[in-house]
Design an enzyme around this catalytic site. Structure first.
Site, PDB file in Angstrom:
ATOM      1  CD  GLU A  54      -5.871  -0.992   8.572  1.00 21.23           C
ATOM      2  OE1 GLU A  54      -4.773  -0.729   8.220  1.00 21.23           O
ATOM      3  OE2 GLU A  54      -6.742  -0.383   8.562  1.00 21.23           O
TER       4      GLU A  54
ATOM      5  CB  SER B  66       4.921  -1.593  11.560  1.00 25.61           C
ATOM      6  OG  SER B  66       4.221  -0.267  11.760  1.00 25.61           O
TER       7      SER B  66
ATOM      8  CE  LYS C  76      -0.349   3.673   4.708  1.00 26.20           C
ATOM      9  NZ  LYS C  76      -0.386   3.615   6.179  1.00 26.20           N
TER      10      LYS C  76
ATOM     11  CD  GLU D  45      -3.061   5.724   6.513  1.00 30.20           C
ATOM     12  OE1 GLU D  45      -2.135   5.392   7.119  1.00 30.20           O
ATOM     13  OE2 GLU D  45      -3.185   5.666   5.366  1.00 30.20           O
TER      14      GLU D  45
ATOM     15  N   GLY E 252       2.541   2.848  10.711  1.00 30.99           N
ATOM     16  CA  GLY E 252       3.387   4.157  10.555  1.00 30.99           C
ATOM     17  C   GLY E 252       3.995   4.659  11.850  1.00 30.99           C
TER      18      GLY E 252
ATOM     19  CG  HIS F 102      -5.809   1.741   5.231  1.00 29.12           C
ATOM     20  ND1 HIS F 102      -5.464   2.845   6.206  1.00 29.12           N
ATOM     21  CD2 HIS F 102      -4.757   0.984   5.069  1.00 29.12           C
ATOM     22  CE1 HIS F 102      -3.894   2.549   6.417  1.00 29.12           C
ATOM     23  NE2 HIS F 102      -3.777   1.211   5.811  1.00 29.12           N
TER      24      HIS F 102
ATOM     25  N   GLY G 193       4.974   1.342   4.665  1.00 31.97           N
ATOM     26  CA  GLY G 193       6.294   1.999   4.248  1.00 31.97           C
ATOM     27  C   GLY G 193       7.362   1.067   3.639  1.00 31.97           C
TER      28      GLY G 193
ATOM     29  CG  ASN H 120      -1.665   1.328   1.356  1.00 34.26           C
ATOM     30  OD1 ASN H 120      -1.915   2.036   0.423  1.00 34.26           O
ATOM     31  ND2 ASN H 120      -2.324   1.638   2.600  1.00 34.26           N
TER      32      ASN H 120
END
Length: 252
Positions: A169, A214, A13, A99, A175, A97, A236, A11
Site C-alpha cells: 500500500e 486506491s 475502515k 493508518e 484515500g 495498515h 473506499g 477494508n
C-alpha cells in the site's frame, strides 16, 4: 508456472451503520459466485463482524478483522484478541495498515508481534507494507519495504508466509485518489517477491501480494494484469457493492 488464487479484500475502515452494512453485505453475497476463481473477503469494523458472519454464512465470501491485539485476553480495554475474531468465523486480519502505523504509532516490531498473534489464533494475516510520498521521492521505497518485511521475516521466518498475505500500500495513494501506475505497482510487487525468494523461492512464488492504493473498478483490470499483483486490498471502493464486485470480476 505457479497459479496463485487472486484475493480481493475490502477494508471498510471506520464506516457503516448496521442498516447500510446489511444492504452492502446482501449485495456482495448476491454478486459473489462460488464458481469465481478469485477469493473475496471483507474486513468490517469489529462491531459489524457478527452481522457480517450472519449475512455471509454459507456464501463463498470470507471475512476478517482490521486489527488485533498481541494478547490473547486480559485487562486491555478497547482491544480485540485474535481468538475472539476466530470465534466469529474470521479467516483474515489486517496487520500493520499504514493508518495503524502512522496514527497509532505501531512500529515494525509491534506489527511483527501482531502478525505472530494472528497466526497463533488461526488467522491469516494480511501484512501491509508501503512507503510515504516523501520516502518515494527520496528513492527509499525498496529500503522501507525491505525493513518492514524483514521485521516479520527475522522474527517468524519465511515458512510463516505459507499462511500469510502481503498487501503493498503506497501510503501516498491511500484515500487520495492517486494510484500508482501499473508499472510502479508491479515494480514494488516484484521486489517484494524477490525479497522473499532470497530465503525460499517456492514460498515466494506462492505468496499472494495484493495492491492496496486506491484500486477501483476503473483501474482494477490493468493493475491486476501485472504478473506479481495477486489481488487488491480495497478501501473506499469496497463500500459500494457494485464497485467492489467490479474489482472482483476483474480479478477473476
Amino acid at each position: 508456472m505457479v497459479q496463485r488464487r487472486p484475493l480481493v479484500a475490502g477494508n471498510w475502515k471506520m464506516n457503516g451503520s448496521r442498516s447500510e452494512s446489511a444492504t452492502l453485505l446482501d449485495g456482495i453475497r448476491k454478486g459473489v459466485s462460488a464458481a469465481s476463481r478469485a477469493e473475496v473477503a471483507v474486513c468490517p469494523p469489529y462491531i459489524l463482524i457478527p452481522l457480517t458472519a450472519e449475512k455471509l454464512a454459507g456464501s463463498p465470501a470470507a471475512w476478517g478483522g482490521q486489527n488485533l491485539s498481541v494478547h490473547k485476553s486480559g485487562a486491555y480495554t478497547g482491544e480485540i484478541a485474535g481468538p475472539m475474531l476466530r470465534d466469529y468465523g474470521c479467516t483474515y486480519v489486517i496487520v500493520g495498515h499504514s493508518e495503524r502505523r502512522t496514527l497509532n504509532g505501531e512500529t515494525d516490531a509491534v506489527v511483527a508481534e501482531k502478525y505472530g498473534a494472528a497466526q497463533a489464533a488461526g488467522l491469516i494475516p494480511i501484512l501491509c507494507v508501503g512507503e510515504t510520498l516523501q520516502e518515494r521521492e527520496a528513492n527509499q521505497t525498496e529500503a522501507v519495504v525491505a525493513r518492514q518485511l524483514d521485521a516479520v521475516l527475522d522474527r517468524h521466518g519465511i515458512a510463516s508466509f505459507r499462511n500469510a498475505v502481503i498487501a503493498y500500500e503506497p501510503v501516498w495513494a491511500i484515500g487520495t485518489g492517486k494510484t500508482a501506475t501499473p508499472q510502479q505497482a508491479q515494480e514494488v510487487h516484484r521486489f517484494i517477491r524477490s525479497r522473499l525468494a532470497v530465503r525460499d523461492k517456492a514460498v515466494a512464488e506462492n505468496t499472494r501480494i495484493l495492491y492496496g492504493g486506491s484500486m477501483k473498478g476503473s483501474n482494477a483490470k490493468e493493475l491486476l494484469a501485472q504478473a506479481d499483483i495477486d489481488g487488491g486490498l480495497i478501501g473506499g471502493a469496497s463500500l459500494q457493492a457494485e464497485e467492489f464486485l467490479t474489482i472482483c470480476r476483474a480479478a477473476d
